[in-house]
Design a protein around this motif. Sequence first.
Motif, PDB file in Angstrom:
ATOM      1  N   GLU A 149       0.838  -1.195   0.000  1.00  0.00           N
ATOM      2  CA  GLU A 149       0.000   0.000   0.000  1.00  0.00           C
ATOM      3  C   GLU A 149       0.876   1.251   0.000  1.00  0.00           C
ATOM      4  O   GLU A 149       1.954   1.261   0.601  1.00  0.00           O
ATOM      5  CB  GLU A 149      -0.926   0.027   1.216  1.00  0.00           C
ATOM      6  CG  GLU A 149      -1.953  -1.071   1.211  1.00  0.00           C
ATOM      7  CD  GLU A 149      -2.898  -1.002   2.399  1.00  0.00           C
ATOM      8  OE1 GLU A 149      -4.002  -1.568   2.288  1.00  0.00           O
ATOM      9  OE2 GLU A 149      -2.552  -0.407   3.438  1.00  0.00           O
ATOM     10  N   THR A 150       0.401   2.300  -0.674  1.00  0.00           N
ATOM     11  CA  THR A 150       1.149   3.548  -0.712  1.00  0.00           C
ATOM     12  C   THR A 150       0.203   4.739  -0.620  1.00  0.00           C
ATOM     13  O   THR A 150      -0.964   4.651  -0.981  1.00  0.00           O
ATOM     14  CB  THR A 150       1.969   3.691  -2.007  1.00  0.00           C
ATOM     15  OG1 THR A 150       1.081   3.640  -3.128  1.00  0.00           O
ATOM     16  CG2 THR A 150       3.017   2.599  -2.142  1.00  0.00           C
ATOM     17  N   ILE A 151       0.770   5.829  -0.137  1.00  0.00           N
ATOM     18  CA  ILE A 151       0.077   7.116  -0.131  1.00  0.00           C
ATOM     19  C   ILE A 151       0.807   8.019  -1.106  1.00  0.00           C
ATOM     20  O   ILE A 151       2.041   8.057  -1.120  1.00  0.00           O
ATOM     21  CB  ILE A 151       0.096   7.759   1.274  1.00  0.00           C
ATOM     22  CG1 ILE A 151      -0.674   6.890   2.267  1.00  0.00           C
ATOM     23  CG2 ILE A 151      -0.463   9.183   1.229  1.00  0.00           C
ATOM     24  CD1 ILE A 151      -0.534   7.342   3.712  1.00  0.00           C
ATOM     25  N   GLN A 152       0.042   8.740  -1.911  1.00  0.00           N
ATOM     26  CA  GLN A 152       0.614   9.748  -2.784  1.00  0.00           C
ATOM     27  C   GLN A 152      -0.186  11.026  -2.600  1.00  0.00           C
ATOM     28  O   GLN A 152      -1.379  10.983  -2.285  1.00  0.00           O
ATOM     29  CB  GLN A 152       0.593   9.299  -4.238  1.00  0.00           C
ATOM     30  CG  GLN A 152       1.506   8.110  -4.464  1.00  0.00           C
ATOM     31  CD  GLN A 152       1.862   7.924  -5.920  1.00  0.00           C
ATOM     32  OE1 GLN A 152       1.719   8.809  -6.746  1.00  0.00           O
ATOM     33  NE2 GLN A 152       2.341   6.736  -6.239  1.00  0.00           N
ATOM     34  N   ILE A 153       0.497  12.145  -2.803  1.00  0.00           N
ATOM     35  CA  ILE A 153      -0.154  13.439  -2.651  1.00  0.00           C
ATOM     36  C   ILE A 153       0.056  14.236  -3.929  1.00  0.00           C
ATOM     37  O   ILE A 153       1.186  14.383  -4.394  1.00  0.00           O
ATOM     38  CB  ILE A 153       0.409  14.228  -1.448  1.00  0.00           C
ATOM     39  CG1 ILE A 153       0.269  13.418  -0.156  1.00  0.00           C
ATOM     40  CG2 ILE A 153      -0.271  15.589  -1.330  1.00  0.00           C
ATOM     41  CD1 ILE A 153       0.974  14.025   1.040  1.00  0.00           C
ATOM     42  N   SER A 154      -1.044  14.741  -4.480  1.00  0.00           N
ATOM     43  CA  SER A 154      -0.980  15.651  -5.616  1.00  0.00           C
ATOM     44  C   SER A 154      -1.210  17.057  -5.099  1.00  0.00           C
ATOM     45  O   SER A 154      -2.108  17.294  -4.289  1.00  0.00           O
ATOM     46  CB  SER A 154      -2.052  15.320  -6.655  1.00  0.00           C
ATOM     47  OG  SER A 154      -1.757  14.113  -7.312  1.00  0.00           O
ATOM     48  N   VAL A 155      -0.388  17.985  -5.569  1.00  0.00           N
ATOM     49  CA  VAL A 155      -0.522  19.382  -5.192  1.00  0.00           C
ATOM     50  C   VAL A 155      -0.883  20.157  -6.452  1.00  0.00           C
ATOM     51  O   VAL A 155      -0.177  20.080  -7.457  1.00  0.00           O
ATOM     52  CB  VAL A 155       0.787  19.922  -4.578  1.00  0.00           C
ATOM     53  CG1 VAL A 155       0.625  21.374  -4.158  1.00  0.00           C
ATOM     54  CG2 VAL A 155       1.226  19.063  -3.405  1.00  0.00           C
ATOM     55  N   PHE A 212      -4.103  10.349  -2.044  1.00  0.00           N
ATOM     56  CA  PHE A 212      -4.456   9.057  -2.629  1.00  0.00           C
ATOM     57  C   PHE A 212      -3.972   7.935  -1.731  1.00  0.00           C
ATOM     58  O   PHE A 212      -2.860   7.989  -1.207  1.00  0.00           O
ATOM     59  CB  PHE A 212      -3.784   8.878  -4.000  1.00  0.00           C
ATOM     60  CG  PHE A 212      -4.215   9.877  -5.024  1.00  0.00           C
ATOM     61  CD1 PHE A 212      -5.340   9.649  -5.808  1.00  0.00           C
ATOM     62  CD2 PHE A 212      -3.499  11.042  -5.219  1.00  0.00           C
ATOM     63  CE1 PHE A 212      -5.735  10.566  -6.762  1.00  0.00           C
ATOM     64  CE2 PHE A 212      -3.885  11.975  -6.168  1.00  0.00           C
ATOM     65  CZ  PHE A 212      -5.009  11.738  -6.946  1.00  0.00           C
ATOM     66  N   LEU A 213      -4.790   6.918  -1.594  1.00  0.00           N
ATOM     67  CA  LEU A 213      -4.396   5.687  -0.922  1.00  0.00           C
ATOM     68  C   LEU A 213      -4.519   4.575  -1.950  1.00  0.00           C
ATOM     69  O   LEU A 213      -5.618   4.283  -2.436  1.00  0.00           O
ATOM     70  CB  LEU A 213      -5.284   5.399   0.284  1.00  0.00           C
ATOM     71  CG  LEU A 213      -5.047   4.053   0.971  1.00  0.00           C
ATOM     72  CD1 LEU A 213      -3.617   3.936   1.489  1.00  0.00           C
ATOM     73  CD2 LEU A 213      -6.047   3.840   2.088  1.00  0.00           C
ATOM     74  N   PHE A 214      -3.377   4.010  -2.300  1.00  0.00           N
ATOM     75  CA  PHE A 214      -3.352   2.903  -3.261  1.00  0.00           C
ATOM     76  C   PHE A 214      -3.082   1.613  -2.496  1.00  0.00           C
ATOM     77  O   PHE A 214      -2.083   1.497  -1.800  1.00  0.00           O
ATOM     78  CB  PHE A 214      -2.269   3.120  -4.316  1.00  0.00           C
ATOM     79  CG  PHE A 214      -2.533   4.330  -5.175  1.00  0.00           C
ATOM     80  CD1 PHE A 214      -3.521   4.298  -6.139  1.00  0.00           C
ATOM     81  CD2 PHE A 214      -1.796   5.490  -5.013  1.00  0.00           C
ATOM     82  CE1 PHE A 214      -3.778   5.407  -6.926  1.00  0.00           C
ATOM     83  CE2 PHE A 214      -2.040   6.605  -5.793  1.00  0.00           C
ATOM     84  CZ  PHE A 214      -3.037   6.566  -6.751  1.00  0.00           C
ATOM     85  N   ARG A 215      -3.983   0.671  -2.639  1.00  0.00           N
ATOM     86  CA  ARG A 215      -3.843  -0.616  -1.953  1.00  0.00           C
ATOM     87  C   ARG A 215      -3.287  -1.682  -2.881  1.00  0.00           C
ATOM     88  O   ARG A 215      -3.242  -2.855  -2.530  1.00  0.00           O
ATOM     89  CB  ARG A 215      -5.195  -1.038  -1.390  1.00  0.00           C
ATOM     90  CG  ARG A 215      -5.675  -0.125  -0.280  1.00  0.00           C
ATOM     91  CD  ARG A 215      -6.910  -0.675   0.401  1.00  0.00           C
ATOM     92  NE  ARG A 215      -7.341   0.204   1.456  1.00  0.00           N
ATOM     93  CZ  ARG A 215      -8.279   1.146   1.311  1.00  0.00           C
ATOM     94  NH1 ARG A 215      -8.888   1.306   0.147  1.00  0.00           N
ATOM     95  NH2 ARG A 215      -8.616   1.907   2.323  1.00  0.00           N
ATOM     96  N   GLN A 216      -2.888  -1.263  -4.051  1.00  0.00           N
ATOM     97  CA  GLN A 216      -2.282  -2.150  -5.036  1.00  0.00           C
ATOM     98  C   GLN A 216      -1.168  -1.363  -5.721  1.00  0.00           C
ATOM     99  O   GLN A 216      -0.997  -0.179  -5.463  1.00  0.00           O
ATOM    100  CB  GLN A 216      -3.330  -2.579  -6.064  1.00  0.00           C
ATOM    101  CG  GLN A 216      -3.928  -1.398  -6.834  1.00  0.00           C
ATOM    102  CD  GLN A 216      -5.011  -1.815  -7.795  1.00  0.00           C
ATOM    103  OE1 GLN A 216      -5.008  -2.937  -8.279  1.00  0.00           O
ATOM    104  NE2 GLN A 216      -5.934  -0.918  -8.091  1.00  0.00           N
ATOM    105  N   SER A 217      -0.462  -1.987  -6.601  1.00  0.00           N
ATOM    106  CA  SER A 217       0.578  -1.292  -7.341  1.00  0.00           C
ATOM    107  C   SER A 217      -0.028  -0.130  -8.114  1.00  0.00           C
ATOM    108  O   SER A 217      -1.084  -0.258  -8.731  1.00  0.00           O
ATOM    109  CB  SER A 217       1.256  -2.256  -8.314  1.00  0.00           C
ATOM    110  OG  SER A 217       2.077  -1.544  -9.215  1.00  0.00           O
ATOM    111  N   VAL A 218       0.642   0.997  -8.080  1.00  0.00           N
ATOM    112  CA  VAL A 218       0.182   2.166  -8.832  1.00  0.00           C
ATOM    113  C   VAL A 218       0.095   1.828 -10.317  1.00  0.00           C
ATOM    114  O   VAL A 218      -0.778   2.324 -11.026  1.00  0.00           O
ATOM    115  CB  VAL A 218       1.119   3.362  -8.584  1.00  0.00           C
ATOM    116  CG1 VAL A 218       0.744   4.553  -9.440  1.00  0.00           C
ATOM    117  CG2 VAL A 218       1.103   3.747  -7.110  1.00  0.00           C
ATOM    118  N   LEU A 219       0.962   0.958 -10.782  1.00  0.00           N
ATOM    119  CA  LEU A 219       0.954   0.558 -12.190  1.00  0.00           C
ATOM    120  C   LEU A 219      -0.327  -0.173 -12.575  1.00  0.00           C
ATOM    121  O   LEU A 219      -0.738  -0.150 -13.736  1.00  0.00           O
ATOM    122  CB  LEU A 219       2.165  -0.318 -12.502  1.00  0.00           C
ATOM    123  CG  LEU A 219       3.525   0.344 -12.306  1.00  0.00           C
ATOM    124  CD1 LEU A 219       4.636  -0.679 -12.498  1.00  0.00           C
ATOM    125  CD2 LEU A 219       3.701   1.537 -13.226  1.00  0.00           C
TER     126      LEU A 219
END
Length: 96
Positions: free
Chosen positions: A16-22, A54-61
């Motif tokens: 899992e990953t967190i990403q932030i868009s500004v 964003f919370l991604f629970r799988q590969s962003v790809l």
Amino acid sequence: MLATCPYKAEALLEGETIQISVLSEDPPQQTTDILSKGISDVDEFQINGHEIYFLFRQSVLDSKLASNIQKLGDTVTTRNWNTMNKLAELAAAMQN
């Protein structure tokens, strides 16, 4: 931005990953529409002012939601949680 993140980085599971868009300004309604087309029961997002978390629970790809981020145009930049933390550390060091 890190303090207002609605997702808890310490609670992330493997993969899992967190990403932030500004964004350069508050996003228009069409931003929500664009991102919602890629939403699934796996990934999620929340908008807070100029930021999109964003919370991604799988590969962003493999994420349909992630593929819609690039449709937001050139007034947005997106970074992962680790990069955002490093940027915060650099900014704090510059203030000292």
